[in-house]
Scaffold this motif. Structure first.
Motif, mmCIF file in Angstrom:
data_model
loop_
_atom_site.group_PDB
_atom_site.id
_atom_site.type_symbol
_atom_site.label_atom_id
_atom_site.label_comp_id
_atom_site.label_asym_id
_atom_site.label_seq_id
_atom_site.Cartn_x
_atom_site.Cartn_y
_atom_site.Cartn_z
ATOM 1 N N GLU A 122 32.874 42.563 -21.777
ATOM 2 C CA GLU A 122 33.038 41.419 -22.669
ATOM 3 C C GLU A 122 32.922 40.063 -21.971
ATOM 4 O O GLU A 122 32.456 39.088 -22.574
ATOM 5 N N HIS A 123 33.344 39.968 -20.718
ATOM 6 C CA HIS A 123 33.320 38.681 -20.022
ATOM 7 C C HIS A 123 31.970 38.374 -19.367
ATOM 8 O O HIS A 123 31.772 37.263 -18.866
ATOM 9 N N VAL A 150 39.911 47.332 -16.899
ATOM 10 C CA VAL A 150 39.875 46.297 -15.857
ATOM 11 C C VAL A 150 38.727 46.492 -14.874
ATOM 12 O O VAL A 150 38.489 45.632 -14.016
ATOM 13 N N ALA A 151 38.000 47.600 -14.972
ATOM 14 C CA ALA A 151 37.062 47.987 -13.916
ATOM 15 C C ALA A 151 36.010 46.942 -13.619
ATOM 16 O O ALA A 151 35.825 46.525 -12.464
ATOM 17 N N LYS A 152 35.291 46.497 -14.638
ATOM 18 C CA LYS A 152 34.145 45.621 -14.415
ATOM 19 C C LYS A 152 34.570 44.161 -14.276
ATOM 20 O O LYS A 152 34.071 43.432 -13.417
ATOM 21 N N THR A 153 35.497 43.728 -15.120
ATOM 22 C CA THR A 153 35.894 42.321 -15.137
ATOM 23 C C THR A 153 36.599 41.902 -13.853
ATOM 24 O O THR A 153 36.386 40.801 -13.353
ATOM 25 N N PRO A 190 30.898 46.414 -9.287
ATOM 26 C CA PRO A 190 30.839 45.113 -8.611
ATOM 27 C C PRO A 190 31.017 45.262 -7.105
ATOM 28 O O PRO A 190 31.820 46.081 -6.637
ATOM 29 N N ASP A 191 30.262 44.477 -6.354
ATOM 30 C CA ASP A 191 30.361 44.548 -4.902
ATOM 31 C C ASP A 191 31.493 43.681 -4.362
ATOM 32 O O ASP A 191 31.728 43.639 -3.161
ATOM 33 N N PHE A 192 32.203 42.995 -5.248
ATOM 34 C CA PHE A 192 33.307 42.142 -4.829
ATOM 35 C C PHE A 192 34.577 42.967 -4.628
ATOM 36 O O PHE A 192 34.776 43.990 -5.297
ATOM 37 N N PRO A 193 35.461 42.527 -3.721
ATOM 38 C CA PRO A 193 36.757 43.200 -3.610
ATOM 39 C C PRO A 193 37.651 42.832 -4.797
ATOM 40 O O PRO A 193 37.440 41.801 -5.444
ATOM 41 N N VAL A 243 37.122 36.009 -12.074
ATOM 42 C CA VAL A 243 36.152 36.554 -13.015
ATOM 43 C C VAL A 243 34.959 35.613 -13.154
ATOM 44 O O VAL A 243 33.795 36.035 -13.145
ATOM 45 N N GLU A 244 35.238 34.330 -13.281
ATOM 46 C CA GLU A 244 34.166 33.344 -13.429
ATOM 47 C C GLU A 244 33.315 33.263 -12.167
ATOM 48 O O GLU A 244 32.093 33.073 -12.239
#
Length: 406
Positions: free
Chosen positions: A218-219, A247-250, A51-54, A301-302
């Protein structure tokens, strides 16, 4: 050929077991793209699933506080902090409905270690693992390192990249022990429906097999697909199922290296014993950050999911505008997996390109766009593009592909 005994120990430099490991194709592409960027070239990288988000600020704040606490400057239990294990138990019940105990949880250095530890605990030499393809590049390596043999079952775009029970049965032998099941999928973004999962679960139960199910995405499920966790939808499999997550992707925490496996107590205990000798505990500061992530709300997450959904629709639309490219709409994760078979076996810009690996290399050279070829995932003839990058980069990168291949 000389026998090993006839060769000097100094000449036998790398063990056959480790020497047979292939470099991670996705990390290789990402590293090359970053190296070219460092040289000043305007490379757009679709390679890494990151993900490119912090990381959310409240998670970072928890880590900063943890750094100052002397408790976190010391060794901690090899299997994970008790507080994090409980947070994983609570999160699992909340998100998937699976009810477990802390003794069924092992905290690992990312999802990769969870996968390797699970296979190492489950497999004896010669045991077979049915591996649906396209698959994430790490899976077959982890199986082989554990002494197992991956048995690939290919599902192409005509079946939405999802294997059928008939295919699985055709691949089953007397040596089959485990089915590796992934939904949502890396690299395709495929998502199995609840009914499909129940059907596969019934087949697993009938033949008394084990399942390792990777739920790291999953999310990230779109378009209201009704899906779920295999041990919840198929409760008969609870004692023969290992769940891998992290926790990596979510939570945009790829660099923090916190994953986990959930399974029967004896399997988790065995994997914990292995980890106690291999790495010991996951870094305590990262574990404290993971506690904050799992016990916080899912607002961040959303927000990320909303952005990924927008990018998903955009990248599929743009890729399908390229003549010869067929890109199904993924229903999960953050990957597009277009077929480029029509583009192969002919000349492009005066260069004959026969494989998707050659095509990916040519695209990087000509358009400065980094993609991962399908060879890395057990399915030549495709490209994987992660859309977990900024909107502007996404448009720029695919626009270059359109210009180059149009």
């Amino acid at each position: 050929m000389s026998s090993p005994e006839a060769v000097s120990p100094r000449e036998r430099r790398v063990s056959e077991r480790v020497g047979a490991i292939a470099e991670s194709a996705t990390l290789k592409v990402d590293s090359k793209a970053k190296a070219l960027k460092a040289e000043g070239r305007p490379v757009v990288g679709f390679g890494a699933g990151e993900p490119d988000f912090p990381t959310p600020p409240y998670v970072v704040d928890a880590a900063v506080e943890a750094c100052r606490d002397p408790r976190n400057h010391r060794y901690s239990p090899a299997g994970g902090l008790p507080e994090l294990k409980q947070a994983i138990v609570d999160k699992t019940r909340r998100d998937s409905g699976l009810v477990v105990e802390p003794a069924q949880v092992l905290v690992t250095n990312g999802g990769k270690q969870a996968i390797y530890g699970a296979f190492a605990a489950m497999l004896d030499p010669g045991d077979e693992v049915i591996l649906p393809a396209p698959y994430w590049t790490t899976y077959p390596e982890a199986i082989a390192l554990a002494g197992g043999r991956p048995v690939e079952v290919l599902a192409d775009e005509t079946q939405d990249y999802k294997v059928t029970v008939a295919q699985l049965e055709a691949a089953r032998t007397e040596r089959t022990k485990v089915l590796l099941f992934v939904s949502p999928s890396n690299p395709t973004g495929a998502v199995y429906t609840a009914d499909e999962i129940r059907e596969i679960g019934a087949w697993v139960a009938e033949h008394e097999l084990w399942v390792l199910t990777d739920e790291i995405y999953e999310h990230l499920v779109y378009d209201g697909v009704e899906t779920g966790s295999m041990p919840v939808l198929c409760p008969d499999l609870v004692d023969q199922c290992v769940v891998v997550n992290g926790v990596a992707k979510t939570y945009a925490m790829t660099g923090w290296r916190v994953g986990w496996m959930i399974g029967p107590k004896d399997v988790v205990k065995a994997a914990t014993n292995l980890q106690s000798h291999a790495t010991s505990n996951v870094a305590n500061v990262s574990q404290r950050a993971a506690i904050a992530a799992l016990t916080g709300d899912l607002t961040a997450v959303e927000e990320m999911k909303t952005a990924f959904d927008r990018r998903r629709r955009l990248i599929v639309s743009m890729l399908n505008e390229i003549d010869g490219v067929v890109c199904p709409t993924p229903l999960g994760a953050f990957y597009a997996y277009p077929s480029v078979k029509v583009l192969l076996g002919r000349e492009h810009g005066g260069v004959r390109i026969d494989t998707s690996a050659e095509l990916a290399e040519w695209i990087l050279e000509q358009a400065e766009v980094a993609v991962v070829p399908g060879e890395a995932f057990g399915s030549p003839g495709y490209l994987r593009l992660s859309y977990a990058l900024g909107d502007e980069d996404l448009v720029e990168g695919v626009s270059r592909l359109q210009k180059l291949l149009g």
